[in-house]
Design a protein around this motif. Structure first.
Motif, mmCIF file in Angstrom:
data_model
loop_
_atom_site.group_PDB
_atom_site.id
_atom_site.type_symbol
_atom_site.label_atom_id
_atom_site.label_comp_id
_atom_site.label_asym_id
_atom_site.label_seq_id
_atom_site.Cartn_x
_atom_site.Cartn_y
_atom_site.Cartn_z
ATOM 1 N N ARG A 103 0.872 -1.182 0.000
ATOM 2 C CA ARG A 103 0.000 0.000 0.000
ATOM 3 C C ARG A 103 0.905 1.227 0.000
ATOM 4 O O ARG A 103 1.986 1.212 0.591
ATOM 5 C CB ARG A 103 -0.912 0.006 1.227
ATOM 6 N N ASP A 117 2.328 4.809 1.124
ATOM 7 C CA ASP A 117 2.372 5.529 2.387
ATOM 8 C C ASP A 117 1.965 6.982 2.171
ATOM 9 O O ASP A 117 1.482 7.364 1.083
ATOM 10 C CB ASP A 117 3.758 5.411 3.023
ATOM 11 N N ALA A 118 2.155 7.819 3.185
ATOM 12 C CA ALA A 118 1.734 9.219 3.102
ATOM 13 C C ALA A 118 2.483 9.985 2.016
ATOM 14 O O ALA A 118 2.003 11.014 1.537
ATOM 15 C CB ALA A 118 1.922 9.896 4.456
ATOM 16 N N LYS A 119 3.674 9.507 1.633
ATOM 17 C CA LYS A 119 4.451 10.158 0.587
ATOM 18 C C LYS A 119 4.177 9.568 -0.794
ATOM 19 O O LYS A 119 4.825 9.940 -1.771
ATOM 20 C CB LYS A 119 5.945 10.045 0.906
ATOM 21 N N GLN A 171 5.155 3.031 -2.278
ATOM 22 C CA GLN A 171 4.589 1.727 -1.956
ATOM 23 C C GLN A 171 5.407 1.061 -0.861
ATOM 24 O O GLN A 171 6.623 0.917 -0.985
ATOM 25 C CB GLN A 171 4.575 0.865 -3.215
ATOM 26 N N GLN A 172 4.739 0.655 0.221
ATOM 27 C CA GLN A 172 5.395 0.015 1.359
ATOM 28 C C GLN A 172 4.661 -1.269 1.725
ATOM 29 O O GLN A 172 3.544 -1.521 1.265
ATOM 30 C CB GLN A 172 5.409 0.949 2.573
ATOM 31 N N TRP A 190 2.638 -3.385 4.419
ATOM 32 C CA TRP A 190 1.766 -3.196 5.571
ATOM 33 C C TRP A 190 1.383 -4.574 6.095
ATOM 34 O O TRP A 190 1.366 -5.554 5.341
ATOM 35 C CB TRP A 190 0.521 -2.400 5.203
ATOM 36 N N GLN A 247 1.951 -0.109 9.275
ATOM 37 C CA GLN A 247 3.012 0.052 8.293
ATOM 38 C C GLN A 247 4.257 -0.682 8.762
ATOM 39 O O GLN A 247 4.701 -0.520 9.893
ATOM 40 C CB GLN A 247 3.318 1.530 8.067
ATOM 41 N N SER A 273 9.502 1.576 5.579
ATOM 42 C CA SER A 273 9.528 3.003 5.211
ATOM 43 C C SER A 273 10.705 3.267 4.289
ATOM 44 O O SER A 273 11.492 4.192 4.501
ATOM 45 C CB SER A 273 9.624 3.881 6.462
ATOM 46 N N ARG A 283 8.423 6.018 12.068
ATOM 47 C CA ARG A 283 7.113 5.366 11.971
ATOM 48 C C ARG A 283 7.254 3.850 12.008
ATOM 49 O O ARG A 283 6.369 3.141 12.480
ATOM 50 C CB ARG A 283 6.422 5.799 10.678
ATOM 51 N N THR A 284 8.368 3.351 11.492
ATOM 52 C CA THR A 284 8.609 1.911 11.477
ATOM 53 C C THR A 284 10.012 1.630 11.986
ATOM 54 O O THR A 284 10.870 2.518 12.013
ATOM 55 C CB THR A 284 8.486 1.340 10.051
#
Length: 669
Positions: A77, A79-81, A84-85, A87, A98, A101, A198-199
């Motif tokens: 999925r 991320d905010a930027k 694709q990361q 999850w 998440q 990163s 975040r991760t």
């Protein structure tokens, strides 16, 4: 089916099958005109009765995988930027967490056997390039010094200063307290930022000026295997190697499992419980670039460094359809084989090959659970369904294609028609409602080593709804009919392939009196654009033509296309006179057919100059023509482009046919 009904083309990912064999997870993907992108989520599907429920709410969740114990569900999925990361979430449901990163995002990932780590590949960008410095756009970056053939990729652009490396990240705590963004404080300095990650940080295992792909853990979880090319001639050939990294050592040195000296182009590697490996790969010949009509084979390595042994013969089964993969099971390997417009699921053992799932469908992906084999499939009326093989046989248990079927899908008539040299040509005819006579559109696929297949095809459906009979076949040069069939056009493009499509057209007209043999259109994309342009230079029977994203000038293809450094040399040869004898651009002066030329501005596979020069030549010589050029799109416009652009393309195509081949349903304003 109308152009806007592409929203009903719901395709499915490879299934992630729960170890219990009672349910699976699939990702859907469909074009959305509202969002102007492909959208989709993850669905849990019962394998007993097909009931399903949506279990994620992302915009474009994809690539689901379950941990070996079935407790965790991982997927990709943005991320905010917008990167694709990976999850992760509880398989039974809950809020996704998440897990990675990576600055360049994640391309592919795998879960360790213990379920505690994630191996993935992602781009590592040279500082100062491709948006890595906020406020610095591409126009203000430093120049790119290009010394290698591999410096472009369709859908990506420049590869200078961009390498794909292997990482390992820990599995996140799925029960931990959620991440909270730090709120600004009155005493913050202007440069203050949130220093809490975040991760958990990922370990970069690989390093250097090399690319890596297809990551997978070893059977014991201690190492990560991948595919890479590190040999001295890697810029001049298509072969690669299989290596492994210690999963705990940052930027360590790889250990070779299979050397590039084996002459293989490996797509996938999977470890086996006995310490060996299975591979999906193609042989690249003595030159390392001999890729034309190569079948993807299943091979085994008994141990690292061993000689790869063939399990499937290169002249037999071809396991190379897009999305094909291998699954190691207790008594063999499951693979997908393309064959005569179908893709079937095979069980390969030391004793031979057995078909598990076949018929009028394309297997898109597969997985196994206790007592069941599961496949996602495309059919003549659906872009994606879940099929289950158990002791009852094969059962399609879902109805993701129900909305598409309500648009009025037409199933084709299959034919094997005689060719002029004693052979036969295999293909299909779509017939509109009514007695006719119907104008006929001859569609030609790309590749050329690809195949038209039995799965629902929006191009044919939109045309038949507009009142056109659609004819399409798999001429020599296509995949799915053996290697000899695919090799037939090597260094003789525009010969027997042209004969086959025209012979199939003549045979279809003879077999169906409702077809109007005097009102004919021809169209195709990529190699199909090549053959369309070649046909209208050699045959004046067509009322109009559409040449799309075409391979039109083999000479200028070299140095402008991302594959130009090897593609033309293998398909058209290198002798200048012979190349020109296969070049539509060299024969453009013979074209009299009104021709719409369609292309995308960011196409690095068949660059825009191919279309622009061809269109300009038609215009100079007085042929009725137009150039339809799409901004922001690449070679994949018709398959994964912006949905609004896809609809606009259909509108222009139908408008061109309405002008030259009007029907009651499509006669223009």
């Amino acid at each position: 089916m109308r152009a806007e009904d592409i929203e009903q083309l719901v395709s499915l990912s490879r299934p992630a099958v729960h170890p219990s064999g009672t349910w699976a997870v699939v990702a859907t993907s469909r074009p959305s005109l509202r969002a102007n992108r492909n959208v989709g989520q993850l669905w849990r599907v019962s394998l007993t009765d097909g009931t399903r429920r949506r279990i994620t709410g992302g915009v474009a969740d994809r690539a689901p995988q379950l941990s070996a114990d079935g407790e965790a569900l991982l997927f990709l999925r943005a991320d905010a930027k917008g990167k694709q990361q990976v999850w992760a979430m509880r398989a039974e449901g809950g809020e996704p967490v998440q897990a990675t990163s990576l600055d360049g995002g994640v391309d592919a990932f795998a879960i360790s056997p213990e379920g505690d780590r994630i191996a993935c590949t992602g781009a590592v960008i040279e500082p100062g390039r491709y948006g890595s410095v906020e406020g610095l756009d591409a126009a203000h970056e430093s120049p790119r010094l290009i010394t290698r053939n591999r410096n472009l990729a369709n859908g990506t652009g420049s590869l200078v200063g961009r390498r794909t490396h292997v990482f390992v990240a820990p599995m996140p705590d799925l029960d931990a307290e959620p991440f909270y963004e730090r709120a600004p404080h009155p005493h913050d300095l202007p440069s203050t930022s949130d220093d809490l990650p975040r991760t958990a940080p990922a370990i970069q295992l690989s390093h250097g000026d090399f690319d890596h792909a297809a990551p997978v853990f070893s059977s014991d979880g201690r190492r990560v295997l991948c595919v890479t090319a590190r040999h001295a001639t890697r810029d001049d050939d298509l072969v690669n190697a299989v290596v492994e990294f210690d999963a705990h050592v940052p930027q360590g040195e790889p250990h070779t499992i299979l050397s590039s000296r084996a002459g293989l182009s490996v797509d996938q590697v999977q470890p086996t419980p006995d310490g060996g490996f299975v591979l999906l790969a193609q042989r690249m010949g003595d030159s390392g670039r001999d890729f034309v009509a190569r079948h993807t084979q299943l091979l085994v390595l008994e141990q690292p460094g061993a000689h790869p042994e063939e399990v499937t013969d290169e002249s037999g089964a071809d396991l190379g359809e897009g999305g094909s993969h291998a699954t190691v099971v207790e008594d063999g390997v499951l693979v997908q084989e393309r064959n005569r417009g179908r893709v079937r699921l095979l069980h390969v053992t030391g004793g031979g090959i057995k078909e598990l799932i076949g018929g009028d469908l394309e297997v898109l992906g597969h997985g196994v659970g206790a007592g069941v084999t599961v496949a996602t499939v495309a059919t003549p009326t659906s872009a994606g369904e879940v099929a289950v093989l158990d002791d009852r046989g094969v059962t399609v248990v879902t109805d993701f294609g129900a909305g598409l079927q309500r648009t009025g899908i037409v199933e084709p008539v299959e034919h094997e028609l005689p060719g002029r040299d004693g052979g036969s040509v295999h293909g299909w005819v779509w017939l509109p409602e009514g007695p006719g006579p119907h104008p006929v559109l001859l569609n030609i696929h790309g590749g050329p080593f690809a195949q038209y297949s039995i799965g629902v095809f929006d191009e044919a459906q939109v045309a038949v709804a507009a009142g056109y009979a659609v004819v399409q076949c798999n001429p020599r040069g296509s995949a799915g009919y053996g290697r000899e069939h695919g090799l037939a056009i090597r260094q003789s493009m525009g010969t027997v392939d042209m004969h086959d499509v025209l012979d199939f057209l003549d045979g279809a007209i003879a077999a169906h009196p409702e077809l109007d043999g005097q009102r004919l259109g021809v169209m195709g994309g990529s190699y199909g654009g090549y053959l369309t342009a070649w046909i209208i230079a050699n045959d004046q029977r067509f009322t109009a033509a559409i040449v799309e994203r075409g391979f039109l000038d083999p000479e200028t293809f070299v140095g402008t296309s991302d594959i130009g450094w090897f593609f033309g040399g293998e398909y058209t040869g290198t002798d200048a006179e012979a190349v020109r004898a296969q070049s539509p651009m060299a024969r453009v002066g013979d074209v009299r057919t009104p021709t719409l030329v369609v292309h995308s501005e960011e196409d690095w596979r068949c660059p825009p100059e191919q279309a622009q020069r061809y269109w300009a030549a038609l215009k100079r010589q007085g042929v009725e023509t137009a150039l339809l050029l799409f901004p922001g799109e690449n070679h994949e416009l018709t398959r994964s482009g912006q949905p609004r652009h896809r609809v606009e393309r259909f509108e222009h195509v139908l408008r061109w046919w309405a002008k030259h081949l009007p029907t009651a349903q499509n006669h223009g304003a």
